[in-house]
Design a protein around this motif. Structure first.
Motif, PDB file in Angstrom:
ATOM      1  N   LEU A 106       0.828  -1.205   0.000  1.00  0.00           N
ATOM      2  CA  LEU A 106       0.000   0.000   0.000  1.00  0.00           C
ATOM      3  C   LEU A 106       0.865   1.260   0.000  1.00  0.00           C
ATOM      4  N   LEU A 107       1.920   1.242   0.805  1.00  0.00           N
ATOM      5  CA  LEU A 107       2.843   2.381   0.826  1.00  0.00           C
ATOM      6  C   LEU A 107       3.513   2.559  -0.533  1.00  0.00           C
ATOM      7  N   GLY A 108       3.850   1.435  -1.173  1.00  0.00           N
ATOM      8  CA  GLY A 108       4.444   1.505  -2.505  1.00  0.00           C
ATOM      9  C   GLY A 108       3.504   2.135  -3.511  1.00  0.00           C
ATOM     10  N   LEU A 109       2.222   1.765  -3.445  1.00  0.00           N
ATOM     11  CA  LEU A 109       1.229   2.346  -4.351  1.00  0.00           C
ATOM     12  C   LEU A 109       1.089   3.851  -4.131  1.00  0.00           C
ATOM     13  N   VAL A 110       1.004   4.240  -2.868  1.00  0.00           N
ATOM     14  CA  VAL A 110       0.865   5.672  -2.551  1.00  0.00           C
ATOM     15  C   VAL A 110       2.101   6.440  -3.005  1.00  0.00           C
ATOM     16  N   LEU A 111       3.278   5.877  -2.718  1.00  0.00           N
ATOM     17  CA  LEU A 111       4.523   6.530  -3.136  1.00  0.00           C
ATOM     18  C   LEU A 111       4.585   6.648  -4.654  1.00  0.00           C
TER      19      LEU A 111
ATOM     20  N   LEU B 272       2.051   6.830  -6.756  1.00  0.00           N
ATOM     21  CA  LEU B 272       1.107   7.874  -7.176  1.00  0.00           C
ATOM     22  C   LEU B 272       1.717   9.262  -7.010  1.00  0.00           C
ATOM     23  N   VAL B 273       2.352   9.477  -5.862  1.00  0.00           N
ATOM     24  CA  VAL B 273       2.951  10.791  -5.588  1.00  0.00           C
ATOM     25  C   VAL B 273       4.098  11.071  -6.550  1.00  0.00           C
ATOM     26  N   LEU B 274       5.010  10.120  -6.697  1.00  0.00           N
ATOM     27  CA  LEU B 274       6.165  10.318  -7.570  1.00  0.00           C
ATOM     28  C   LEU B 274       5.736  10.470  -9.027  1.00  0.00           C
ATOM     29  N   GLY B 275       4.744   9.674  -9.446  1.00  0.00           N
ATOM     30  CA  GLY B 275       4.245   9.802 -10.815  1.00  0.00           C
ATOM     31  C   GLY B 275       3.630  11.164 -11.063  1.00  0.00           C
ATOM     32  N   TYR B 276       2.863  11.659 -10.102  1.00  0.00           N
ATOM     33  CA  TYR B 276       2.243  12.986 -10.235  1.00  0.00           C
ATOM     34  C   TYR B 276       3.311  14.078 -10.310  1.00  0.00           C
ATOM     35  N   VAL B 277       4.325  13.966  -9.437  1.00  0.00           N
ATOM     36  CA  VAL B 277       5.410  14.960  -9.435  1.00  0.00           C
ATOM     37  C   VAL B 277       6.178  14.915 -10.755  1.00  0.00           C
ATOM     38  N   ALA B 278       6.507  13.709 -11.217  1.00  0.00           N
ATOM     39  CA  ALA B 278       7.274  13.570 -12.459  1.00  0.00           C
ATOM     40  C   ALA B 278       6.513  14.131 -13.651  1.00  0.00           C
ATOM     41  N   ARG B 279       5.198  13.946 -13.669  1.00  0.00           N
ATOM     42  CA  ARG B 279       4.403  14.411 -14.801  1.00  0.00           C
ATOM     43  C   ARG B 279       4.189  15.926 -14.756  1.00  0.00           C
ATOM     44  N   THR B 280       3.784  16.436 -13.594  1.00  0.00           N
ATOM     45  CA  THR B 280       3.472  17.868 -13.494  1.00  0.00           C
ATOM     46  C   THR B 280       4.719  18.747 -13.567  1.00  0.00           C
ATOM     47  N   ALA B 281       5.824  18.269 -12.979  1.00  0.00           N
ATOM     48  CA  ALA B 281       7.066  19.051 -12.991  1.00  0.00           C
ATOM     49  C   ALA B 281       7.959  18.695 -14.164  1.00  0.00           C
ATOM     50  N   ASP B 282       7.520  17.727 -14.983  1.00  0.00           N
ATOM     51  CA  ASP B 282       8.265  17.306 -16.169  1.00  0.00           C
ATOM     52  C   ASP B 282       9.700  16.892 -15.809  1.00  0.00           C
ATOM     53  N   ILE B 283       9.821  16.015 -14.825  1.00  0.00           N
ATOM     54  CA  ILE B 283      11.125  15.528 -14.376  1.00  0.00           C
ATOM     55  C   ILE B 283      11.440  14.227 -15.122  1.00  0.00           C
ATOM     56  N   ASP B 284      12.264  14.330 -16.137  1.00  0.00           N
ATOM     57  CA  ASP B 284      12.527  13.191 -17.011  1.00  0.00           C
ATOM     58  C   ASP B 284      13.209  12.031 -16.288  1.00  0.00           C
ATOM     59  N   TRP B 285      14.202  12.366 -15.444  1.00  0.00           N
ATOM     60  CA  TRP B 285      14.941  11.285 -14.792  1.00  0.00           C
ATOM     61  C   TRP B 285      14.055  10.486 -13.841  1.00  0.00           C
TER      62      TRP B 285
END
Length: 438
Positions: free
Chosen positions: A26-31, A33-46
């Motif tokens: 569950l923690l992995g799923l939440v993490l 979701l957060v990292l995916g949202y950050v990577a997409r909205t902030a356009d962090i390629d790495w």
């Protein structure tokens, strides 16, 4: 002795709390979701690239064991039937309940699709409709069961052909008897080796789930759900009705069991299936969950592997029923009673075409080709497939654990004490089938 040693911690009364496996996932799923949202909205390629690689490596590790695991699991499961009383009766009842629950699931899928018309009013256009590279037909399905050689099914991961060879080999071992004992012993040892290796991969599920869900958010974002809102809701609602409605009803009425106990015991397998999207990859956990629920080990070792390759209420019943209605709506094709009966027939008889792998594209193309619907409709649904596949696979695996419990209860071979005392804690690492003689 250092003050930081485990012994010192135990003496001082301080213990590092152990996080349950379900909580780790569950923690992995939440993490993710957060990292995916950050990577997409902030356009962090790495970050996006890291999530994609972590998820793909996890799936690749699961798939690495699929071919040999299916072969040896089915082979050993066939030979284990010799240890079970009324083996033919148990096998027949198991397959019968596979079909009964598949029929119930497809009826639910059809009802939801007819009530909601998921293909109407979508913002998708004709350019989104393309033929899938992976297609299925009844001719391919029937002729594809028998392999042309013994190597290609393993290199091309043709699970249906692997199952065929395993069944033939298992029956041959039973017929030969004592002379084939060394081959059976070797097969059992290889199966234990594969399960041990796969268990190490399963332990990586929290990390793998973070990568998979994070990559899904990066690649598709939330906007994609808007285009498929009705269709996505239909699949999740249909699966939820089967998972939390039909299955508990069968347990309470047919098996005379407490459904809550079933979910306690089966939950580790259900949650891993949701993350991995692979019935075969989840098979060791599903099998051990069934044993923890009181199903005799010899019977569970037959029913669960066969279920992992043929029992697909999510991928082969609910999904193709709703998807076929979606495609018919989109292309404005009228369907009548005959077409709906054909959908039910394909779902009950052709579910082995899904073969326990991630995705249900082959099953969908098999259904569309049987109905004469445009195969270009498959392309409409490919983008949303990973999000749908999580719930579909969780439903598949729940059914694969349910049927052995149900049949064992009706045949009065279920250990009710184990069933009633099962806890919600995750299953332990699989133990060797044969204890060391010490």
């Amino acid at each position: 002795m250092s003050a930081n040693t485990p012994a010192a911690d135990e003496k001082s009364g301080f213990r590092i709390p152990k996080i349950p496996f379900w909580a780790q996932v569950l923690l992995g799923l939440v993490l993710g979701l957060v990292l995916g949202y950050v990577a997409r909205t902030a356009d962090i390629d790495w970050l996006a690239s890291t999530l994609e690689k972590v998820g793909s490596i996890f799936v690749q590790l699961l798939k690495l064991a699929v071919a040999p695991l299916v072969f040896f699991a089915i082979l050993v499961s066939i030979t284990n039937l010799r240890k079970v009383d009324n083996a033919a009766r148990l096998a027949g009842r198991t397959l019968l309940w596979f079909m009964i629950t598949s029929l119930i699931a497809v009826v639910i899928g059809l009802a939801i699709g007819l009530l909601t018309n998921p293909g109407d009013g979508t913002s998708l256009s004709a350019k989104d409709a393309v033929k899938s590279d992976t297609q299925g037909s009844w001719i391919d399905f029937l002729t594809g069961i028998i392999p042309t050689d013994v190597i290609t099914p393993f290199t091309q991961l043709n699970v249906l052909q692997i199952v065929f060879m395993a069944v033939v080999a298992g029956i041959a071992i039973l017929k030969i008897g004592e002379k084939a004992a060394p081959v059976l012993t070797l097969s059992e040892s290889v199966l234990e080796l594969l399960q041990k290796a796969l268990w190490w991969v399963i332990k990586l599920s929290p990390i793998g789930s973070a990568g998979l869900i994070g990559n899904a958010i990066v690649e598709y974002g939330w906007d994609l759900l808007g285009k498929y809102a009705t269709f996505t809701a239909d699949i999740y609602v249909g699966c939820a009705l089967v998972l939390f409605g039909v299955y508990p009803l069968l347990l309470s009425t047919v098996a005379k069991l407490n459904p809550l106990q079933f979910f306690k015991g089966a939950w580790p397998a259900i949650q891993l299936a949701f993350v991995s999207r692979s019935s075969v990859g989840t098979m060791p956990v599903t099998q051990q969950s069934a044993v923890r629920l009181g199903v005799p080990k010899d019977y569970a070792s037959f029913a669960v592997p066969f279920g992992a390759t043929t029992k697909m209420d999510g991928c082969a019943a609910i999904y193709p029923a709703i998807a076929a209605i979606f495609v018919a709506n989109f292309f404005d094709v009228h369907m009548g009673i005959k077409e709906y009966l054909l959908i039910a027939f394909v779902s009950v008889i052709g579910s082995a075409a899904t073969a326990g792998l991630t995705g249900a594209t082959v099953m969908l193309t098999l259904t569309l080709s049987t109905l004469g619907l445009p195969l270009e409709g498959v392309g409409l649904l490919l983008a949303i497939d990973p999000i749908l596949d999580m719930m579909r696979t969780a439903t598949n695996v729940a059914g694969q654990a349910l049927i052995p419990v149900l049949v064992a209860s009706r045949e009065k071979i279920l250990d009710h004490d184990k069933y009633n005392e099962v806890t919600a804690s995750p299953v332990d690492e699989p133990q060797p089938a044969v204890a060391a003689a010490a």
